[in-house]
Motif scaffolding. Structure first.
Motif, short mmCIF file in Angstrom:
data_model
loop_
_atom_site.label_atom_id
_atom_site.label_comp_id
_atom_site.label_asym_id
_atom_site.label_seq_id
_atom_site.Cartn_x
_atom_site.Cartn_y
_atom_site.Cartn_z
N ARG A 88 32.37 -28.05 55.08
CA ARG A 88 31.37 -27.03 55.35
C ARG A 88 31.34 -26.05 54.19
O ARG A 88 32.35 -25.42 53.86
CB ARG A 88 31.70 -26.30 56.65
CG ARG A 88 30.61 -25.38 57.16
CD ARG A 88 31.02 -24.72 58.45
NE ARG A 88 29.94 -23.95 59.04
CZ ARG A 88 30.08 -23.17 60.10
NH1 ARG A 88 31.27 -23.05 60.68
NH2 ARG A 88 29.06 -22.51 60.59
N LEU A 89 30.17 -25.92 53.56
CA LEU A 89 30.03 -25.08 52.38
C LEU A 89 29.35 -23.75 52.70
O LEU A 89 28.97 -23.02 51.79
CB LEU A 89 29.22 -25.82 51.30
CG LEU A 89 29.82 -27.13 50.82
CD1 LEU A 89 28.93 -27.76 49.77
CD2 LEU A 89 31.23 -26.92 50.27
N GLY A 90 29.21 -23.45 53.97
CA GLY A 90 28.61 -22.18 54.35
C GLY A 90 27.40 -22.38 55.24
O GLY A 90 27.06 -23.50 55.63
N VAL A 91 26.76 -21.30 55.57
CA VAL A 91 25.58 -21.33 56.41
C VAL A 91 24.49 -20.47 55.77
O VAL A 91 24.76 -19.67 54.88
CB VAL A 91 25.88 -20.81 57.84
CG1 VAL A 91 26.91 -21.69 58.52
CG2 VAL A 91 26.35 -19.36 57.80
N VAL A 92 23.26 -20.67 56.23
CA VAL A 92 22.12 -19.89 55.78
C VAL A 92 21.48 -19.27 57.01
O VAL A 92 21.18 -19.98 57.98
CB VAL A 92 21.09 -20.76 55.03
CG1 VAL A 92 19.87 -19.94 54.64
CG2 VAL A 92 21.73 -21.41 53.81
#
Length: 215
Positions: A88-92
């Motif tokens: 998981r590289l993050g959320v927007v």
């Protein structure tokens, strides 16, 4: 943009095929986080790259151009997931995406968001020059994002219709949404209830056959 799934990658490639069918000279930016077993043959759909691409489109677009943006990934209420290599590289979030889309303010833009709970983004992304289509209501999942799926239900029914170029968005979208509902009903799935918004400044565009978008 897509984020790690065969279905999401398929969505991106189908969208490119449709756009090339409308305009073989169309400028197409593709970002893709490869699923397991896929080659990393496209730039990664990281948060930074998505923001940079939208900024570049805003800088290059001419007043007569139409802009089509597809975001297809996993989602939850008020967020889109960014994955690569099972990491998981993050959320927007909606406000962040609105900021990234700011360079396109005033540019006729069709924005398609294919993700579970993507209707939660709709209030924030509305604008007079924008058409926003989401795969689900703000409290509903969407379907077809399994690893081995060819496309998500939402994009397959939106962009896989026969005779698409002869239709307008005003005709095409309701037909696709009915097809999604029928498909979910046949599979005994809870309705995803995809949402749509048509801004005041793009009503004429919405009624124009797709094949005439360049006229």
């Amino acid at each position: 943009m897509h984020s790690e799934s065969n279905a999401f990658r398929g969505d991106v490639l189908l969208a490119e095929k449709v756009m090339r069918g409308i305009d073989p000279q169309a400028v197409v930016f593709k970002l893709s986080n490869p699923a397991f077993g896929q080659e990393a043959d496209l730039p990664f759909a990281t948060r930074e790259n998505v923001a940079a691409v939208l900024q570049a489109i805003g800088a290059q677009a001419r007043p007569q151009d139409k802009v089509v943006v597809l975001l297809t990934t996993h989602g939850h209420v008020n967020l889109l997931e960014v994955y690569a290599a099972n990491t998981r590289l993050g959320v927007v979030g909606p406000a962040e995406l609105r900021e990234w889309l700011a360079p396109l303010r005033g540019q006729p833009t069709l924005l398609m968001v294919s993700a579970c709970y993507s209707g939660s983004f709709l209030p924030t992304l509305r604008g007079p020059s924008r058409i926003v289509l989401t795969a689900a209501a703000d409290d509903r999942p969407s379907f077809g994002c399994q690893f081995h799926s060819r496309n998500t239900f939402f994009i397959e029914e939106l962009l896989g219709q026969p005779g698409l170029a002869a239709q307008s968005l005003s005709d095409w979208v309701p037909q696709a949404y009915r097809a999604i509902e029928q498909r979910e009903l046949a599979l005994k799935l809870a309705p995803s209830q995809p949402q749509a918004f048509f801004g005041a400044d793009v009503q004429a565009w919405a009624r124009q056959p797709i094949a005439q978008w360049l006229n």
